[in-house]
Design a protein around this motif. Structure first.
Motif, PDB file in Angstrom:
ATOM      1  N   ASN A  62     -19.176  56.200   0.002  1.00  0.00           N
ATOM      2  CA  ASN A  62     -19.249  56.050  -1.445  1.00  0.00           C
ATOM      3  C   ASN A  62     -17.978  55.347  -1.935  1.00  0.00           C
ATOM      4  O   ASN A  62     -17.137  55.930  -2.611  1.00  0.00           O
ATOM      5  CB  ASN A  62     -19.387  57.422  -2.119  1.00  0.00           C
ATOM      6  N   SER A  63     -17.848  54.095  -1.571  1.00  0.00           N
ATOM      7  CA  SER A  63     -16.626  53.348  -1.897  1.00  0.00           C
ATOM      8  C   SER A  63     -16.827  52.329  -3.021  1.00  0.00           C
ATOM      9  O   SER A  63     -15.848  51.855  -3.607  1.00  0.00           O
ATOM     10  CB  SER A  63     -16.096  52.628  -0.650  1.00  0.00           C
ATOM     11  N   GLU A  64     -18.076  51.979  -3.330  1.00  0.00           N
ATOM     12  CA  GLU A  64     -18.328  51.019  -4.392  1.00  0.00           C
ATOM     13  C   GLU A  64     -18.225  51.696  -5.758  1.00  0.00           C
ATOM     14  O   GLU A  64     -18.682  52.821  -5.944  1.00  0.00           O
ATOM     15  CB  GLU A  64     -19.712  50.391  -4.231  1.00  0.00           C
ATOM     16  N   ASP A  65     -17.627  51.008  -6.702  1.00  0.00           N
ATOM     17  CA  ASP A  65     -17.496  51.505  -8.075  1.00  0.00           C
ATOM     18  C   ASP A  65     -16.732  52.828  -8.155  1.00  0.00           C
ATOM     19  O   ASP A  65     -16.978  53.644  -9.048  1.00  0.00           O
ATOM     20  CB  ASP A  65     -18.877  51.667  -8.733  1.00  0.00           C
ATOM     21  N   VAL A  66     -15.833  53.051  -7.208  1.00  0.00           N
ATOM     22  CA  VAL A  66     -14.971  54.231  -7.227  1.00  0.00           C
ATOM     23  C   VAL A  66     -13.560  53.797  -6.842  1.00  0.00           C
ATOM     24  O   VAL A  66     -13.367  53.158  -5.803  1.00  0.00           O
ATOM     25  CB  VAL A  66     -15.436  55.328  -6.242  1.00  0.00           C
ATOM     26  N   VAL A  67     -12.588  54.121  -7.687  1.00  0.00           N
ATOM     27  CA  VAL A  67     -11.179  53.910  -7.343  1.00  0.00           C
ATOM     28  C   VAL A  67     -10.601  55.255  -6.941  1.00  0.00           C
ATOM     29  O   VAL A  67     -10.709  56.229  -7.692  1.00  0.00           O
ATOM     30  CB  VAL A  67     -10.372  53.346  -8.532  1.00  0.00           C
ATOM     31  N   ARG A  68      -9.997  55.313  -5.767  1.00  0.00           N
ATOM     32  CA  ARG A  68      -9.312  56.527  -5.327  1.00  0.00           C
ATOM     33  C   ARG A  68      -7.827  56.214  -5.118  1.00  0.00           C
ATOM     34  O   ARG A  68      -7.486  55.364  -4.299  1.00  0.00           O
ATOM     35  CB  ARG A  68      -9.905  57.060  -4.026  1.00  0.00           C
ATOM     36  N   LEU A  69      -6.978  56.886  -5.870  1.00  0.00           N
ATOM     37  CA  LEU A  69      -5.537  56.811  -5.651  1.00  0.00           C
ATOM     38  C   LEU A  69      -5.159  58.140  -5.016  1.00  0.00           C
ATOM     39  O   LEU A  69      -5.228  59.195  -5.655  1.00  0.00           O
ATOM     40  CB  LEU A  69      -4.786  56.579  -6.955  1.00  0.00           C
ATOM     41  N   VAL A  70      -4.769  58.091  -3.747  1.00  0.00           N
ATOM     42  CA  VAL A  70      -4.640  59.294  -2.928  1.00  0.00           C
ATOM     43  C   VAL A  70      -3.180  59.534  -2.562  1.00  0.00           C
ATOM     44  O   VAL A  70      -2.588  58.777  -1.783  1.00  0.00           O
ATOM     45  CB  VAL A  70      -5.484  59.179  -1.640  1.00  0.00           C
ATOM     46  N   CYS A  71      -2.605  60.579  -3.133  1.00  0.00           N
ATOM     47  CA  CYS A  71      -1.250  60.984  -2.772  1.00  0.00           C
ATOM     48  C   CYS A  71      -1.315  61.696  -1.427  1.00  0.00           C
ATOM     49  O   CYS A  71      -2.072  62.654  -1.265  1.00  0.00           O
ATOM     50  CB  CYS A  71      -0.692  61.921  -3.844  1.00  0.00           C
ATOM     51  N   VAL A  72      -0.565  61.205  -0.444  1.00  0.00           N
ATOM     52  CA  VAL A  72      -0.625  61.780   0.898  1.00  0.00           C
ATOM     53  C   VAL A  72       0.722  62.359   1.305  1.00  0.00           C
ATOM     54  O   VAL A  72       1.780  61.890   0.892  1.00  0.00           O
ATOM     55  CB  VAL A  72      -1.092  60.747   1.939  1.00  0.00           C
ATOM     56  N   HIS A  73       0.663  63.367   2.125  1.00  0.00           N
ATOM     57  CA  HIS A  73       1.835  64.085   2.619  1.00  0.00           C
ATOM     58  C   HIS A  73       2.439  63.330   3.792  1.00  0.00           C
ATOM     59  O   HIS A  73       1.726  62.628   4.520  1.00  0.00           O
ATOM     60  CB  HIS A  73       1.406  65.495   3.044  1.00  0.00           C
ATOM     61  N   PRO A  74       3.745  63.462   4.009  1.00  0.00           N
ATOM     62  CA  PRO A  74       4.386  62.762   5.127  1.00  0.00           C
ATOM     63  C   PRO A  74       3.809  63.080   6.503  1.00  0.00           C
ATOM     64  O   PRO A  74       4.002  62.314   7.444  1.00  0.00           O
ATOM     65  CB  PRO A  74       5.849  63.234   5.035  1.00  0.00           C
ATOM     66  N   ASP A  75       3.093  64.206   6.643  1.00  0.00           N
ATOM     67  CA  ASP A  75       2.539  64.556   7.948  1.00  0.00           C
ATOM     68  C   ASP A  75       1.213  63.862   8.242  1.00  0.00           C
ATOM     69  O   ASP A  75       0.651  64.027   9.320  1.00  0.00           O
ATOM     70  CB  ASP A  75       2.328  66.072   8.041  1.00  0.00           C
ATOM     71  N   GLU A  76       0.682  63.101   7.285  1.00  0.00           N
ATOM     72  CA  GLU A  76      -0.606  62.451   7.504  1.00  0.00           C
ATOM     73  C   GLU A  76      -0.495  61.325   8.535  1.00  0.00           C
ATOM     74  O   GLU A  76       0.504  60.616   8.590  1.00  0.00           O
ATOM     75  CB  GLU A  76      -1.141  61.861   6.196  1.00  0.00           C
ATOM     76  N   PRO A  77      -1.535  61.151   9.336  1.00  0.00           N
ATOM     77  CA  PRO A  77      -1.563  60.026  10.283  1.00  0.00           C
ATOM     78  C   PRO A  77      -2.000  58.745   9.584  1.00  0.00           C
ATOM     79  O   PRO A  77      -2.103  58.697   8.361  1.00  0.00           O
ATOM     80  CB  PRO A  77      -2.606  60.480  11.302  1.00  0.00           C
ATOM     81  N   THR A  78      -2.282  57.724  10.373  1.00  0.00           N
ATOM     82  CA  THR A  78      -2.739  56.460   9.817  1.00  0.00           C
ATOM     83  C   THR A  78      -4.008  56.664   8.994  1.00  0.00           C
ATOM     84  O   THR A  78      -4.928  57.363   9.405  1.00  0.00           O
ATOM     85  CB  THR A  78      -3.021  55.451  10.948  1.00  0.00           C
ATOM     86  N   LEU A  79      -4.064  56.046   7.820  1.00  0.00           N
ATOM     87  CA  LEU A  79      -5.226  56.155   6.940  1.00  0.00           C
ATOM     88  C   LEU A  79      -5.693  54.770   6.539  1.00  0.00           C
ATOM     89  O   LEU A  79      -4.888  53.858   6.372  1.00  0.00           O
ATOM     90  CB  LEU A  79      -4.875  56.956   5.682  1.00  0.00           C
ATOM     91  N   GLN A  80      -7.007  54.625   6.369  1.00  0.00           N
ATOM     92  CA  GLN A  80      -7.570  53.377   5.898  1.00  0.00           C
ATOM     93  C   GLN A  80      -7.296  53.226   4.407  1.00  0.00           C
ATOM     94  O   GLN A  80      -7.355  54.191   3.654  1.00  0.00           O
ATOM     95  CB  GLN A  80      -9.079  53.339   6.155  1.00  0.00           C
TER      96      GLN A  80
END
Length: 224
Positions: A175-193
């Motif tokens: 569900n990526s069309e017509d949706v903006v996601r601004l995602v605050c991530v923690h320093p422990d997160e791995p690689t993200l798309q």
């Protein structure tokens, strides 16, 4: 509707002080020295602790005022953090029924099954990670129900194991069309798309172009 977030050059985040005698000046955390535009897709919000990640999300959500400058959000805003709470006596299924009917309720329950959430268990008896699942499912089902959503997510993976994070990641991709996601991530997160990253560093808010994936462990080396 094509949802967007537009951060104008000069936007300053922080906490304005009332102009009373003896009171400190405005607390200025960061300023955008260039314009930033976020369109449909996923954008990461990166900074070390205390640099203004949550402050920026709350400013964009209209929960706190900007110290200076302007921004624009075109779309239906959802601010998602772990402070959202429900009646502890309700089950997750009852919570979903309060928000959705028919097909959208079934979609919410389908998300719950994918995230291995026991919808018959009372909310007050759920672990932190499972309460986070309830919040994520509500946000995602709303995004599916009404296109043009702007989701401001403050550390949405908190308390989730890697299997569930992967499933959330798959739901977002679907569900990526017509949706903006601004995602605050923690320093422990791995690689993200991601389509891009918004970085707060040394008092500046900048946009970093990303070629598909961003390695936080490499990026954080440059952050102060």
């Amino acid at each position: 509707m094509n949802p967007t977030i537009s951060i104008r050059e000069g936007l300053t985040i922080g906490y304005p002080r009332k102009p009373l005698r003896g009171q400190a000046k405005d607390l200025r955390l960061a300023v955008a020295e260039n314009g930033i535009s976020l369109e449909s897709g996923r954008h990461l919000l990166l900074a070390r602790n205390g640099r203004g990640k949550t402050t920026l999300l709350k400013t964009l959500a209209g929960l706190i005022p900007a110290v200076d400058g302007e921004f624009g959000v075109d779309g239906r805003i959802q601010y998602i953090d772990e402070e959202l709470r429900f009646d502890p006596e309700l089950t997750s299924k009852q919570i979903f029924k309060a928000f959705f009917t028919n097909g959208m309720l079934e979609k919410a329950l389908g998300f719950a099954d994918r995230l291995e959430l026991d919808v018959k268990k009372q909310y007050g008896k759920l672990s932190k990670g499972n309460r986070q699942k309830v919040t994520l499912i509500l946000a995602e089902t709303k995004a599916c129900e009404s296109p043009g959503q702007v989701l401001l997510l403050d550390e949405p993976f908190s308390g989730l194991d890697f299997h569930v994070r992967d499933e959330v990641d798959a739901m977002w991709r679907e569900n990526s069309e017509d949706v903006v996601r601004l995602v605050c991530v923690h320093p422990d997160e791995p690689t993200l798309q991601a389509e891009s990253a918004v970085v707060i560093n040394e008092g500046r808010i900048d946009q970093l172009e990303v070629d598909g994936a961003l390695d936080w462990f490499e990026t954080r080396k440059s952050l102060n």
